[in-house]
Design an enzyme around this catalytic site. Structure first.
Site, PDB file in Angstrom:
ATOM      1  N   ASN A  42       0.843  -1.201   0.000  1.00 65.25           N
ATOM      2  CA  ASN A  42       0.000   0.000   0.000  1.00 65.25           C
ATOM      3  C   ASN A  42       0.875   1.246   0.000  1.00 65.25           C
ATOM      4  O   ASN A  42       1.809   1.290  -0.815  1.00 65.25           O
ATOM      5  CB  ASN A  42      -1.152  -0.033   1.007  1.00 65.25           C
ATOM      6  CG  ASN A  42      -0.830  -0.180   2.461  1.00 65.25           C
ATOM      7  OD1 ASN A  42      -0.427  -1.237   2.900  1.00 65.25           O
ATOM      8  ND2 ASN A  42      -1.025   0.851   3.235  1.00 65.25           N
ATOM      9  N   ASP A  43       0.606   2.232   0.799  1.00 69.88           N
ATOM     10  CA  ASP A  43       1.169   3.576   0.631  1.00 69.88           C
ATOM     11  C   ASP A  43       2.646   3.665   0.230  1.00 69.88           C
ATOM     12  O   ASP A  43       3.479   2.942   0.771  1.00 69.88           O
ATOM     13  CB  ASP A  43       1.092   4.344   1.956  1.00 69.88           C
ATOM     14  CG  ASP A  43      -0.218   4.209   2.668  1.00 69.88           C
ATOM     15  OD1 ASP A  43      -1.159   3.662   2.092  1.00 69.88           O
ATOM     16  OD2 ASP A  43      -0.287   4.647   3.826  1.00 69.88           O
ATOM     17  N   SER A  60       3.176   3.895   7.777  1.00 66.60           N
ATOM     18  CA  SER A  60       3.729   4.849   6.811  1.00 66.60           C
ATOM     19  C   SER A  60       4.605   5.922   7.435  1.00 66.60           C
ATOM     20  O   SER A  60       4.440   6.285   8.602  1.00 66.60           O
ATOM     21  CB  SER A  60       2.592   5.513   6.043  1.00 66.60           C
ATOM     22  OG  SER A  60       2.097   4.589   5.109  1.00 66.60           O
ATOM     23  N   ASP A  76       1.804   8.457  10.262  1.00 68.20           N
ATOM     24  CA  ASP A  76       2.259   8.864   8.929  1.00 68.20           C
ATOM     25  C   ASP A  76       3.071  10.172   8.945  1.00 68.20           C
ATOM     26  O   ASP A  76       2.728  11.141   8.255  1.00 68.20           O
ATOM     27  CB  ASP A  76       1.061   8.992   7.956  1.00 68.20           C
ATOM     28  CG  ASP A  76       0.139   7.779   8.016  1.00 68.20           C
ATOM     29  OD1 ASP A  76       0.622   6.689   8.366  1.00 68.20           O
ATOM     30  OD2 ASP A  76      -1.068   7.925   7.709  1.00 68.20           O
ATOM     31  N   GLU A  83      -5.152  10.910   6.955  1.00 69.11           N
ATOM     32  CA  GLU A  83      -3.962  10.077   6.873  1.00 69.11           C
ATOM     33  C   GLU A  83      -2.934  10.699   5.918  1.00 69.11           C
ATOM     34  O   GLU A  83      -3.272  11.508   5.056  1.00 69.11           O
ATOM     35  CB  GLU A  83      -4.341   8.678   6.352  1.00 69.11           C
ATOM     36  CG  GLU A  83      -5.334   7.962   7.256  1.00 69.11           C
ATOM     37  CD  GLU A  83      -5.564   6.505   6.849  1.00 69.11           C
ATOM     38  OE1 GLU A  83      -5.434   5.637   7.711  1.00 69.11           O
ATOM     39  OE2 GLU A  83      -5.862   6.242   5.670  1.00 69.11           O
ATOM     40  N   TRP A 108      -8.943   1.628  -0.959  1.00 67.07           N
ATOM     41  CA  TRP A 108      -9.150   0.606   0.078  1.00 67.07           C
ATOM     42  C   TRP A 108     -10.445  -0.171  -0.150  1.00 67.07           C
ATOM     43  O   TRP A 108     -10.543  -1.344   0.204  1.00 67.07           O
ATOM     44  CB  TRP A 108      -9.186   1.255   1.466  1.00 67.07           C
ATOM     45  CG  TRP A 108      -7.822   1.545   2.012  1.00 67.07           C
ATOM     46  CD1 TRP A 108      -7.254   2.780   2.207  1.00 67.07           C
ATOM     47  CD2 TRP A 108      -6.831   0.600   2.431  1.00 67.07           C
ATOM     48  NE1 TRP A 108      -5.982   2.651   2.711  1.00 67.07           N
ATOM     49  CE2 TRP A 108      -5.699   1.323   2.863  1.00 67.07           C
ATOM     50  CE3 TRP A 108      -6.776  -0.797   2.473  1.00 67.07           C
ATOM     51  CZ2 TRP A 108      -4.545   0.712   3.337  1.00 67.07           C
ATOM     52  CZ3 TRP A 108      -5.617  -1.403   2.956  1.00 67.07           C
ATOM     53  CH2 TRP A 108      -4.524  -0.656   3.375  1.00 67.07           C
TER      54      TRP A 108
HETATM   55  C1  FRU Z   1      -3.147   4.648   4.675  1.00 71.02           C
HETATM   56  C2  FRU Z   1      -2.767   3.891   5.930  1.00 71.02           C
HETATM   57  C3  FRU Z   1      -1.849   4.739   6.782  1.00 71.02           C
HETATM   58  C4  FRU Z   1      -1.115   3.718   7.577  1.00 71.02           C
HETATM   59  C5  FRU Z   1      -0.948   2.593   6.589  1.00 71.02           C
HETATM   60  C6  FRU Z   1      -0.966   1.230   7.174  1.00 71.02           C
HETATM   61  O1  FRU Z   1      -3.431   3.892   3.567  1.00 71.02           O
HETATM   62  O2  FRU Z   1      -3.923   3.511   6.617  1.00 71.02           O
HETATM   63  O3  FRU Z   1      -2.516   5.706   7.549  1.00 71.02           O
HETATM   64  O4  FRU Z   1       0.109   4.206   8.041  1.00 71.02           O
HETATM   65  O5  FRU Z   1      -1.996   2.726   5.658  1.00 71.02           O
HETATM   66  O6  FRU Z   1      -0.601   0.268   6.239  1.00 71.02           O
END
Ligand code: FRU
Length: 491
Positions: free
Chosen positions: A38-39, A99, A168, A223, A306
């Site tokens: 992900n991120d 993140s 984050d 986020e 998501w």
């Molecule tokens: C955003 C998030 C962040 C977090 C990460 C966890 O997509 O929810 O806030 O750090 O993904 O994987």
């Protein structure tokens, strides 16, 4: 010292990636080395190369205890995987390294700042995630977690703010050589806010203030913030959860918000002047930016939503890819995005048609493919047409389409017939500006995605697609008569 958890992840990814053929990955978009991504994290320019880390669970193609994957590039289009950089292996991050971001230190080391997560049993018996900010220092390959982690915890948040939603960190080095970071947080009213911290050396941090407060306007928790100067203004990017749509803005529930305003660096005061969505397609979240050596602000997001992760089948060996790197600028009040100019260097096989007048459906010789950069300019002829559409990733059963109704000035992306076996959202509509009803589209296809830059980057629509790669047709349809230029390259 590398922990056993990290050593195992590194060993696993090295072996498991061999099961994925080159053609089963995007060609020039970064995807998970294996398993889940992900991120984007720690997007930075360090020792002459771009570094991209990412939220990573190598062992399955679904979200799990977060590691940091790592890839390095010279041009942001060709990526080389490096060994995973962080694993959840300390008492303060044993349930995940969430993140964060990175900065080059003046002594030549690379500093990572990330969110450490641990599950804590509540009085009710439920477990909740406590989030703190942590550091790791390294040389571009191996990173050592800081002995005094965490460096920011519940002592450093405003009264009433949540210890479960504090994550984050986005660090940057200020012009005077000191450091600042912004962190996503949730205020006492349950609404998102962005907290500002400063540090003389990047290691000892002090809380300053809430830089921006949501106060119930855009979703709930905010986020993945990023905050930077651009064309004389300052831009705050953040990805709010649970947004409600407003007109043609913020249709994705979880999407990315852009606030543009003035920032007084002396008093650390941000004055908002404009808000907009960053992407008007389906899949885009949690972007980060980097400043290139030649001064361009380049953004990469997680090209996913998501709520639509189940578009890809669970047995596939990788899940999650990054967007194209996009150059940012401000024109008028708005944020503009254009594909990174390095993309032009990998274009080949130019095919062009100018001033084609057509009614009904046309296919053009040489215009097809799944790794494509195609620019279209569509204008009305004598009378205004009802609807224009371009279909791509097309065969007898499948296609993805973009359609434009000039009377309403609405552009629609539709991926209903794009490999989905799920009842999830497949369409987005965007209100676009078209001077004299002229529409310009730059469509970038890369095997499993489409990104559409509308009217020189005033809007962008991104979506993932999982249509068979053999579906490589492109066709144009019009209800009425339209006139069109097409310039198409293979990538
Ligand atoms: C955003 C998030 C962040 C977090 C990460 C966890 O997509 O929810 O806030 O750090 O993904 O994987």
């Amino acid at each position: 010292m590398t922990s056993q958890t990290l050593r195992e992840a590194r060993k696993y990814e090295e072996t498991a990636e061999k099961t994925i053929k080159k053609e089963e990955r995007p060609d020039f978009h970064l995807c998970a080395r294996v398993g889940w991504m992900n991120d984007p994290n720690g997007f930075s320019y360090y020792n002459g190369k771009y570094h991209m880390f990412y939220q990573y669970y190598p062992y399955d193609s679904k979200w799990g205890p977060m590691h940091w994957g790592h890839a390095v590039s010279d041009d942001l289009l060709h990526w080389k995987y490096f060994p995973a950089a962080l694993a959840p292996d300390e008492c303060y991050d044993r349930d995940g390294c969430f993140s964060g971001s990175a900065v080059a230190l003046p002594d030549g080391r690379h500093l990572l700042m990330y969110t450490g997560v641990i599950k804590e049993r509540q009085k009710s018996g439920d477990f909740r995630e406590i989030q703190t900010q942590c550091l790791a220092v390294g040389d571009g390959v191996d990173y050592e977690k800081y002995k005094q982690n965490p460096v920011l915890d519940e002592k450093d948040i405003p009264k009433g703010s949540s210890r479960f939603d504090f994550r984050d960190p986005r660090i940057w080095r200020k012009k005077d050589g000191t450091y600042a970071c912004v962190v996503g947080s949730r205020a006492a009213d349950g609404s998102g806010q962005i907290l500002l911290y400063t540090s003389a050396d990047g290691f000892r941090w002090n809380y300053k203030k809430a830089l921006v407060e949501n106060k119930g306007r855009f979703g709930s928790m905010w986020e993945c913030p990023d905050f930077f100067e651009l064309d004389g203004k300052w831009v705050l990017l953040t990805s709010p959860q649970d947004m409600l749509p407003q007109g043609f803005e913020y249709h994705n529930g979880n999407g990315t918000l852009c606030l543009i305003g003035e920032y007084d660096e002396e008093t650390e005061t941000f004055t908002e002047q404009h808000d907009q969505a960053v992407d008007y397609g389906i899949d885009f979240y949690a972007p980060q930016t980097v400043l290139t050596p030649d001064g361009r602000r380049v953004m990469i997001g997680w090209m996913q939503n998501w709520d639509t992760c189940n578009l890809r089948l669970p047995e596939e060996p990788w899940m999650g890819q990054m967007s194209l790197p996009r150059e940012l600028s401000i024109k008028g009040k708005r944020l503009y995005q254009t594909p990174i100019r390095e993309l032009e260097e990998i274009r080949c096989n130019k095919v062009e048609y100018h001033g084609i007048s057509f009614s009904d459906t046309v296919c053009l010789e040489g215009v097809k493919g799944r790794c494509v950069d195609m620019e279209l300019t569509i204008r009305p002829e004598k009378e205004l047409y009802q609807k224009f559409a371009v279909r791509f990733a097309q065969d007898k059963k499948s296609y993805t389409s973009l359609s434009f109704r000039p009377r309403e000035s609405v552009l629609k992306i539709d991926r209903k017939f794009s490999g989905s076996r799920r009842a999830i959202i497949h369409q987005r509509r965007s209100l676009v500006d078209s001077v004299d009803k002229k529409l310009k589209l730059r469509i970038i296809l890369d095997r499993f995605s489409v990104e559409v830059f509308v009217n020189d980057g005033r809007q962008v629509m991104s979506a993932t697609i999982y249509t068979d790669q053999t579906a490589d047709g492109i066709s144009f349809l019009v209800d009425g008569t339209a006139n069109m230029d097409v310039v198409k390259y293979d990538l």
